[in-house]
Design a protein around this motif. Sequence first.
Motif, short mmCIF file in Angstrom:
data_model
loop_
_atom_site.label_atom_id
_atom_site.label_comp_id
_atom_site.label_asym_id
_atom_site.label_seq_id
_atom_site.Cartn_x
_atom_site.Cartn_y
_atom_site.Cartn_z
N ARG A 9 0.83 -1.21 0.00
CA ARG A 9 0.00 0.00 0.00
C ARG A 9 0.86 1.25 0.00
O ARG A 9 0.46 2.28 -0.55
CB ARG A 9 -0.90 0.00 1.23
N HIS A 10 2.03 1.16 0.60
CA HIS A 10 2.96 2.28 0.62
C HIS A 10 4.35 1.75 0.32
O HIS A 10 4.71 0.65 0.76
CB HIS A 10 2.96 2.97 2.00
N GLN A 36 -1.75 5.95 -13.19
CA GLN A 36 -0.89 6.73 -12.32
C GLN A 36 -1.60 8.04 -11.99
O GLN A 36 -2.10 8.71 -12.91
CB GLN A 36 0.43 7.02 -13.04
N PRO A 39 0.02 14.05 -7.57
CA PRO A 39 -0.64 14.90 -6.59
C PRO A 39 -1.55 15.93 -7.25
O PRO A 39 -1.11 16.69 -8.12
CB PRO A 39 0.53 15.57 -5.87
N SER A 86 6.94 9.68 -8.14
CA SER A 86 6.16 9.68 -6.91
C SER A 86 4.70 9.97 -7.23
O SER A 86 4.37 11.00 -7.83
CB SER A 86 6.68 10.75 -5.94
N LEU A 88 0.34 8.05 -6.76
CA LEU A 88 -0.51 6.90 -6.45
C LEU A 88 -0.66 6.06 -7.70
O LEU A 88 -0.93 6.60 -8.78
CB LEU A 88 -1.88 7.39 -6.00
N TYR A 89 -0.47 4.77 -7.56
CA TYR A 89 -0.63 3.86 -8.69
C TYR A 89 -1.84 2.97 -8.41
O TYR A 89 -1.87 2.24 -7.42
CB TYR A 89 0.64 3.04 -8.90
N GLY A 107 -4.92 1.35 -4.28
CA GLY A 107 -3.74 2.07 -4.74
C GLY A 107 -2.48 1.75 -3.95
O GLY A 107 -2.53 1.27 -2.81
N THR A 108 -1.35 2.00 -4.58
CA THR A 108 -0.04 1.97 -3.93
C THR A 108 0.54 3.37 -4.00
O THR A 108 0.65 3.94 -5.09
CB THR A 108 0.92 1.00 -4.64
N ARG A 109 0.86 3.91 -2.84
CA ARG A 109 1.49 5.23 -2.82
C ARG A 109 3.00 5.04 -2.88
O ARG A 109 3.60 4.51 -1.94
CB ARG A 109 1.11 6.00 -1.57
N THR A 111 6.64 6.74 -3.04
CA THR A 111 7.40 7.96 -2.77
C THR A 111 8.86 7.71 -3.13
O THR A 111 9.46 6.76 -2.62
CB THR A 111 7.30 8.38 -1.29
N GLY B 41 -6.60 9.97 -1.02
CA GLY B 41 -5.69 8.85 -0.83
C GLY B 41 -6.28 7.48 -1.11
O GLY B 41 -5.65 6.46 -0.82
#
Lengths: 113, 111
Positions: A9-10, A36, A39, A86, A88-89, A107-109, A111, B41
Motif C-alpha cells: 500500500r505504501h 498513475q 498529486p 512519486s 498513487l498507482y 492504490g499503492t502510494r 514515494t 488517498g
Amino acid sequence: AAGVIQSPRHLIKEKRETATLKCYPIPRHDTVYWYQQGPGQDPQFLISFYEKMQSDKGSIPDRFSAQQFSDYHSELNMSSLELGDSALYFCASTPREGSYEQYFGPGTRLTVT
Amino acid sequence: EDQVTQSPEALRLQEGESSSLNCSYTVSGLRGLFWYRQDPGKGPEFLFTLYSAGEEKEKERLKATLTKKESFLHITAPKPEDSATYLCAVQVMGSNYKLTFGKGTLLTVNP
C-alpha cells in the motif's frame, strides 16, 4: 464482495532504485488496467492486459514494464526511479464480457526520495 | 484528441443545498461515460455508467444524466458524507476500454 487488492500500500524508494507493484483483480475478472495519479491530478492510463496479453499502452515510460500472470494478477515493474515517479498507482479490473465498468483498488502510494 | 472537462473545479455546499456538477466531453465516438467518487488517498469508487444520450441513472442522493456533449451529476439534499472528489471519465470506441478522466470536482458539504 471481493475487491481489487494491491500491494504494497505504501512504498518508499530512492532515486535509481527499482520497485514492483502487485495487483490482484476481482475473482473472474480477466482484464487489468494500471493508472498513475500524481498529486492533485486525474488518473492517467499506463497499460492494460487481457488474458495475459498486453491490450493497450498509454503514457508509460520505457523504464516501466508490466505483465499479467496465469492467475490474472498483474505486476508493474519500475526501474531507474525518478522523483517525478512519486504518485498513487491504481490497478483496476473488469470482466471482458458484460459491462465496461472498471473497479479500482486502493492504490499503492510510491514515494521516491 | 479526446478531452474531458469538468466544472466547477471546486464546489462548497451547505447540507441540504442541491446542485449539479458538469462534465463536458469531446471524443471521436463515445462507448460510455463513467462517474466515480474518490476520497483522499483512496481509489476511485464506481458510481454510474451512461451509454447513450437521454439516459439517466440514480443512486440515493445522486442522479447522472447524459447528452451528446455533456453529463451532469445532480446531488439532491447533500450530506457532509457526500464530500469527495467526483471524477468523470470516458471510454472511446476503439480505445481498448481505457478510461480518460477529467480533472474532477472537489465537493465539500458543510453541516
